[in-house]
Design a protein around this motif. Structure first.
Motif, short mmCIF file in Angstrom:
data_model
loop_
_atom_site.label_atom_id
_atom_site.label_comp_id
_atom_site.label_asym_id
_atom_site.label_seq_id
_atom_site.Cartn_x
_atom_site.Cartn_y
_atom_site.Cartn_z
N LEU A 94 -13.74 96.26 26.57
CA LEU A 94 -14.53 95.04 26.39
C LEU A 94 -14.13 93.95 27.38
N ASN A 95 -12.83 93.81 27.64
CA ASN A 95 -12.39 92.83 28.63
C ASN A 95 -12.95 93.15 30.00
N GLY A 96 -13.08 94.43 30.30
CA GLY A 96 -13.63 94.84 31.59
C GLY A 96 -15.07 94.42 31.80
N PHE A 97 -15.79 94.18 30.71
CA PHE A 97 -17.19 93.73 30.78
C PHE A 97 -17.33 92.22 30.64
N SER A 98 -16.23 91.52 30.57
CA SER A 98 -16.26 90.07 30.37
C SER A 98 -16.95 89.36 31.54
N ASN A 99 -17.63 88.27 31.22
CA ASN A 99 -18.23 87.42 32.25
C ASN A 99 -17.18 86.55 32.94
N SER A 100 -16.04 86.39 32.29
CA SER A 100 -14.97 85.57 32.84
C SER A 100 -14.12 86.39 33.81
N LYS A 101 -14.01 85.90 35.03
CA LYS A 101 -13.20 86.59 36.03
C LYS A 101 -11.72 86.60 35.63
N LYS A 102 -11.26 85.51 35.01
CA LYS A 102 -9.86 85.43 34.60
C LYS A 102 -9.57 86.45 33.51
N GLU A 103 -10.48 86.59 32.57
CA GLU A 103 -10.28 87.58 31.52
C GLU A 103 -10.36 89.00 32.09
N LYS A 104 -11.33 89.20 32.96
CA LYS A 104 -11.54 90.54 33.53
C LYS A 104 -10.37 90.98 34.40
N TRP A 105 -9.86 90.10 35.25
CA TRP A 105 -8.86 90.51 36.24
C TRP A 105 -7.42 90.31 35.79
N ILE A 106 -7.20 89.52 34.74
CA ILE A 106 -5.83 89.32 34.24
C ILE A 106 -5.63 90.00 32.89
#
Length: 125
Positions: A94-106
């Motif tokens: 689910l984090n991998g599909f996040s719209n937030s770059k910070k959530e996705k990449w960290i």
């Protein structure tokens, strides 16, 4: 044993983040899709509640690895460790599909590493 310590440390970092979010700090881009910089009250309450779940997960991984005394039987503790491993695997996706770059990449890599630590601990101990 070191895997459980790494997993508990990573989850502790997440628990600290969620505690800060519950207190109103502007780190919302790292969690829950990054929709809010500062979480609204209902989500702050949810973040506060999740801190207790995360701390419980830390206790479980450390118990499964026999680093602290068990509150439950080893079979129960191990089963709960498997549950958190599965939860963190779903969280990683689910984090991998996040719209937030910070959530996705960290947060995605952190969730993946934590999931692996829980899986390895649950399987090995």
């Amino acid at each position: 044993m070191i895997i459980a310590v790494i997993g508990s440390f990573l989850f502790l970092l997440v628990a600290i983040l969620y505690a800060l979010l519950a207190l109103g700090f502007p780190y919302g881009e790292f969690a829950m899709g990054g929709k809010y910089t500062v979480m609204p009250l209902k989500l702050r309450i949810a973040c506060g509640f999740s801190v207790f779940i995360q701390l419980f997960a830390i206790i479980i991984i450390l118990q499964t690895a026999n680093l602290i005394p068990n509150f439950f039987s080893i079979g129960t503790t191990r089963g709960i460790c498997f549950f958190f491993a599965a939860y963190l695997t779903i969280n990683t996706i689910l984090n991998g599909f996040s719209n937030s770059k910070k959530e996705k990449w960290i947060m995605t890599p952190m969730a993946l590493l934590t999931a692996l630590c829980f899986w390895i601990t649950a399987i090995m101990f």
